[in-house]
Design a protein around this motif. Sequence first.
Motif, PDB file in Angstrom:
ATOM      1  N   MET A 191       8.395   9.585   8.474  1.00 35.68           N
ATOM      2  CA  MET A 191       9.079  10.852   8.261  1.00 35.68           C
ATOM      3  C   MET A 191       8.586  11.897   9.259  1.00 35.68           C
ATOM      4  SD  MET A 191      11.378  12.564   6.653  1.00 35.68           S
ATOM      5  CE  MET A 191      11.753  11.593   5.192  1.00 35.68           C
ATOM      6  N   GLU A 192       7.320  11.847   9.586  1.00 32.79           N
ATOM      7  CA  GLU A 192       6.781  12.788  10.568  1.00 32.79           C
ATOM      8  C   GLU A 192       7.427  12.575  11.933  1.00 32.79           C
ATOM      9  OE1 GLU A 192       4.980  11.003   8.419  1.00 32.79           O
ATOM     10  OE2 GLU A 192       4.491  12.693   7.104  1.00 32.79           O
ATOM     11  N   ASP A 193       7.637  11.312  12.306  1.00 30.55           N
ATOM     12  CA  ASP A 193       8.327  11.009  13.563  1.00 30.55           C
ATOM     13  C   ASP A 193       9.739  11.571  13.542  1.00 30.55           C
ATOM     14  OD1 ASP A 193       6.116   9.550  14.508  1.00 30.55           O
ATOM     15  OD2 ASP A 193       6.867   7.689  13.612  1.00 30.55           O
ATOM     16  N   TYR A 194      10.418  11.362  12.434  1.00 32.26           N
ATOM     17  CA  TYR A 194      11.790  11.850  12.313  1.00 32.26           C
ATOM     18  C   TYR A 194      11.847  13.369  12.449  1.00 32.26           C
ATOM     19  CZ  TYR A 194      15.969  13.555   9.963  1.00 32.26           C
ATOM     20  OH  TYR A 194      17.112  14.256   9.666  1.00 32.26           O
ATOM     21  N   LEU A 195      11.003  14.078  11.719  1.00 33.16           N
ATOM     22  CA  LEU A 195      11.044  15.540  11.726  1.00 33.16           C
ATOM     23  C   LEU A 195      10.624  16.113  13.075  1.00 33.16           C
ATOM     24  CD1 LEU A 195       9.593  16.265   8.173  1.00 33.16           C
ATOM     25  CD2 LEU A 195      11.976  16.494   8.924  1.00 33.16           C
ATOM     26  N   ALA A 196       9.831  15.347  13.818  1.00 33.40           N
ATOM     27  CA  ALA A 196       9.357  15.827  15.118  1.00 33.40           C
ATOM     28  C   ALA A 196      10.326  15.515  16.254  1.00 33.40           C
ATOM     29  CB  ALA A 196       7.987  15.218  15.436  1.00 33.40           C
ATOM     30  N   SER A 197      11.370  14.749  15.970  1.00 30.32           N
ATOM     31  CA  SER A 197      12.304  14.404  17.044  1.00 30.32           C
ATOM     32  C   SER A 197      13.061  15.644  17.497  1.00 30.32           C
ATOM     33  CB  SER A 197      13.273  13.315  16.580  1.00 30.32           C
ATOM     34  OG  SER A 197      14.095  13.751  15.516  1.00 30.32           O
ATOM     35  N   ARG A 198      13.417  15.678  18.764  1.00 33.35           N
ATOM     36  CA  ARG A 198      13.931  16.900  19.376  1.00 33.35           C
ATOM     37  C   ARG A 198      15.314  17.268  18.847  1.00 33.35           C
ATOM     38  NH1 ARG A 198      17.515  15.691  23.658  1.00 33.35           N
ATOM     39  NH2 ARG A 198      17.501  13.498  24.313  1.00 33.35           N
ATOM     40  N   PRO A 199      15.643  18.545  18.820  1.00 30.69           N
ATOM     41  CA  PRO A 199      16.974  18.961  18.367  1.00 30.69           C
ATOM     42  C   PRO A 199      18.053  18.547  19.361  1.00 30.69           C
ATOM     43  CG  PRO A 199      15.752  20.839  19.213  1.00 30.69           C
ATOM     44  CD  PRO A 199      14.789  19.699  19.173  1.00 30.69           C
ATOM     45  N   ILE A 200      19.212  18.185  18.822  1.00 29.30           N
ATOM     46  CA  ILE A 200      20.368  17.815  19.633  1.00 29.30           C
ATOM     47  C   ILE A 200      21.465  18.865  19.484  1.00 29.30           C
ATOM     48  CG2 ILE A 200      22.176  16.097  20.017  1.00 29.30           C
ATOM     49  CD1 ILE A 200      19.412  15.210  20.934  1.00 29.30           C
ATOM     50  N   PRO A 203      21.778  21.512  12.859  1.00 34.87           N
ATOM     51  CA  PRO A 203      20.467  20.990  12.456  1.00 34.87           C
ATOM     52  C   PRO A 203      20.223  19.518  12.789  1.00 34.87           C
ATOM     53  CG  PRO A 203      21.938  20.948  10.599  1.00 34.87           C
ATOM     54  CD  PRO A 203      22.726  21.538  11.730  1.00 34.87           C
ATOM     55  N   LEU A 204      21.058  18.906  13.604  1.00 31.89           N
ATOM     56  CA  LEU A 204      20.873  17.499  13.941  1.00 31.89           C
ATOM     57  C   LEU A 204      19.706  17.313  14.892  1.00 31.89           C
ATOM     58  CD1 LEU A 204      24.546  16.274  14.503  1.00 31.89           C
ATOM     59  CD2 LEU A 204      23.176  16.166  12.408  1.00 31.89           C
ATOM     60  N   ARG A 205      18.881  16.310  14.551  1.00 34.03           N
ATOM     61  CA  ARG A 205      17.798  15.883  15.427  1.00 34.03           C
ATOM     62  C   ARG A 205      18.209  14.593  16.146  1.00 34.03           C
ATOM     63  NH1 ARG A 205      15.521  18.612  11.234  1.00 34.03           N
ATOM     64  NH2 ARG A 205      13.488  19.611  11.588  1.00 34.03           N
ATOM     65  N   LEU A 206      17.347  14.175  17.048  1.00 37.64           N
ATOM     66  CA  LEU A 206      17.647  12.980  17.835  1.00 37.64           C
ATOM     67  C   LEU A 206      17.933  11.782  16.944  1.00 37.64           C
ATOM     68  CD1 LEU A 206      17.770  11.540  20.591  1.00 37.64           C
ATOM     69  CD2 LEU A 206      15.313  11.117  20.370  1.00 37.64           C
ATOM     70  N   ILE A 276      26.925  -2.807  -7.953  1.00 34.60           N
ATOM     71  CA  ILE A 276      26.733  -2.997  -6.512  1.00 34.60           C
ATOM     72  C   ILE A 276      25.261  -3.291  -6.221  1.00 34.60           C
ATOM     73  CG2 ILE A 276      26.924  -1.920  -4.242  1.00 34.60           C
ATOM     74  CD1 ILE A 276      29.628  -2.518  -5.590  1.00 34.60           C
ATOM     75  N   ASP A 277      25.003  -4.405  -5.539  1.00 40.86           N
ATOM     76  CA  ASP A 277      23.627  -4.808  -5.230  1.00 40.86           C
ATOM     77  C   ASP A 277      23.113  -4.207  -3.927  1.00 40.86           C
ATOM     78  OD1 ASP A 277      23.382  -6.531  -7.506  1.00 40.86           O
ATOM     79  OD2 ASP A 277      24.646  -7.982  -6.449  1.00 40.86           O
ATOM     80  N   PHE A 278      24.007  -3.939  -2.982  1.00 43.19           N
ATOM     81  CA  PHE A 278      23.624  -3.307  -1.722  1.00 43.19           C
ATOM     82  C   PHE A 278      24.867  -2.665  -1.130  1.00 43.19           C
ATOM     83  CE2 PHE A 278      25.114  -7.494  -0.602  1.00 43.19           C
ATOM     84  CZ  PHE A 278      25.811  -7.324   0.591  1.00 43.19           C
ATOM     85  N   ALA A 279      24.666  -1.743  -0.209  1.00 45.20           N
ATOM     86  CA  ALA A 279      25.791  -1.018   0.379  1.00 45.20           C
ATOM     87  C   ALA A 279      25.614  -0.915   1.882  1.00 45.20           C
ATOM     88  CB  ALA A 279      25.908   0.381  -0.226  1.00 45.20           C
ATOM     89  N   GLU A 280      26.670  -1.244   2.589  1.00 47.03           N
ATOM     90  CA  GLU A 280      26.729  -1.046   4.034  1.00 47.03           C
ATOM     91  C   GLU A 280      27.613   0.179   4.260  1.00 47.03           C
ATOM     92  OE1 GLU A 280      24.762  -2.910   5.637  1.00 47.03           O
ATOM     93  OE2 GLU A 280      24.501  -4.639   4.306  1.00 47.03           O
ATOM     94  N   LEU A 281      26.988   1.355   4.322  1.00 45.47           N
ATOM     95  CA  LEU A 281      27.701   2.630   4.398  1.00 45.47           C
ATOM     96  C   LEU A 281      27.776   3.097   5.842  1.00 45.47           C
ATOM     97  CD1 LEU A 281      26.115   4.481   1.335  1.00 45.47           C
ATOM     98  CD2 LEU A 281      28.138   3.005   1.400  1.00 45.47           C
ATOM     99  N   TYR A 282      28.965   3.439   6.277  1.00 50.12           N
ATOM    100  CA  TYR A 282      29.131   3.860   7.670  1.00 50.12           C
ATOM    101  C   TYR A 282      28.190   5.018   7.960  1.00 50.12           C
ATOM    102  CZ  TYR A 282      31.178   4.812  12.152  1.00 50.12           C
ATOM    103  OH  TYR A 282      31.340   4.989  13.503  1.00 50.12           O
ATOM    104  N   ASP A 283      27.436   4.901   9.048  1.00 49.40           N
ATOM    105  CA  ASP A 283      26.286   5.787   9.233  1.00 49.40           C
ATOM    106  C   ASP A 283      26.171   6.320  10.652  1.00 49.40           C
ATOM    107  OD1 ASP A 283      25.616   3.163  10.174  1.00 49.40           O
ATOM    108  OD2 ASP A 283      23.513   3.719  10.182  1.00 49.40           O
ATOM    109  N   ASP A 284      27.236   6.943  11.145  1.00 52.74           N
ATOM    110  CA  ASP A 284      27.069   7.580  12.450  1.00 52.74           C
ATOM    111  C   ASP A 284      26.114   8.771  12.367  1.00 52.74           C
ATOM    112  OD1 ASP A 284      28.915   8.896  10.893  1.00 52.74           O
ATOM    113  OD2 ASP A 284      30.345   9.268  12.500  1.00 52.74           O
ATOM    114  N   TYR A 285      26.017   9.385  11.185  1.00 56.98           N
ATOM    115  CA  TYR A 285      25.071  10.475  10.917  1.00 56.98           C
ATOM    116  C   TYR A 285      24.639  10.374   9.460  1.00 56.98           C
ATOM    117  CZ  TYR A 285      27.112  12.322  15.200  1.00 56.98           C
ATOM    118  OH  TYR A 285      27.556  12.457  16.492  1.00 56.98           O
ATOM    119  N   PRO A 286      23.416  10.773   9.118  1.00 59.05           N
ATOM    120  CA  PRO A 286      22.954  10.611   7.737  1.00 59.05           C
ATOM    121  C   PRO A 286      23.733  11.432   6.724  1.00 59.05           C
ATOM    122  CG  PRO A 286      21.326  11.809   9.052  1.00 59.05           C
ATOM    123  CD  PRO A 286      22.329  11.250  10.013  1.00 59.05           C
TER     124      PRO A 286
END
Length: 387
Positions: A191-200, A203-206, A276-286
Amino acid sequence: MRRRLGYDGIVVAVPVSVPYRRFSTRTAHAFLGELLRTMLARANLPKARIDGLCVSSFSLAPDTAIALTEHFGMSARWVDHVPFGGASGIVALHRAARAVQAGDAEIVACLAGDTNDPDAFRRSTAAFSRFGQDAAYPYGASGTNAAVALLTDHYMRTFGAEAADLGRICVAQRTNAGAYPNALLRSAMTMEDYLASRPIAEPLRLFDCVMPCAGAEGFLVMHRETAEAEGLPHASLLGLVERHNAYPDDPIQTRAGWADGREDLYAQAGIGPDRIDFAELYDDYPVVVAIQLEDLGFCEKGEAKAFLAAHDLTNAGTFPINTCGGQLSGGQAGAAGGYLGVVEAVRQLTDAAEGAPVARADIGLVTGFGMINYDRGLSAGAAILSR
């Protein structure tokens, strides 16, 4: 409205991925041809047995699916071209299933693939849609990053979500990608890596943004009797819905066609979201994943934050999402990104996972989402597949 015909006996088989590459000077035709050749080899089928063809690609122009019949030396009695971006996989599955049911084709090859030369992303964002050309690109708002940044900002302010809430999706999917050899981003991420990723585009990060790449994904659609006769492991199609330009009066998008179609989807399958046991949700952005969790009935609108906090989204967790890492860690091979969920779901349901398998994976949900204009995504769809 007349009663909808179900999908009894329709199955999906032979899921294939052509390994992704960050950049490539090969044509989309080459990736799609490699995909078809691999599918035929794995299925041990002669090319003449494929009498239906459905194709999705952003970089195939000036050709379409029709031209590929000559490129590939095949003759088909049913052909479709589905240029719906991230919704293409669900739409292709829908069209192919109905063609097989109607007897218009016995075996339909659904193929998606794109190339990605170093200048491809700039060209595609500059000419993606008329809305983009007229209302976004001239002002420097190039492509989906800027559009989804606005949607993400609105979602976060409206429902109280914070960066770390959406980051749970990205971090979990990176864990899932670690075991999947085709993912381009497999190194561990905290999570620290994610939050430290540069802004694009705030509020979207890399790590909120998919990485464009080249590659292909595909599968075959046929009757169960055909699959059994050929000895092909397969997953059954229980239900499918698609909706385009849902809720056009919403001033800004916080829901899409899944909300409109979910009752129909679960009624077709004869189950509820708890099965539903698992989901493959389209994920171009969270944020798109969060919206889908709400629209598909896993939680109420605005409650994805709590759902994400309460569940482990990894393959070993309580609610596995995007079991090969999805696009956020795997890469987005153009239109093939919309097929990845179907391909991965069939692998999980036929004990053929190329990464980590999900225990007790009997029913999977797959979604698609595509064609982002400057204020919303236009196409949404979902399917339920079973072992």
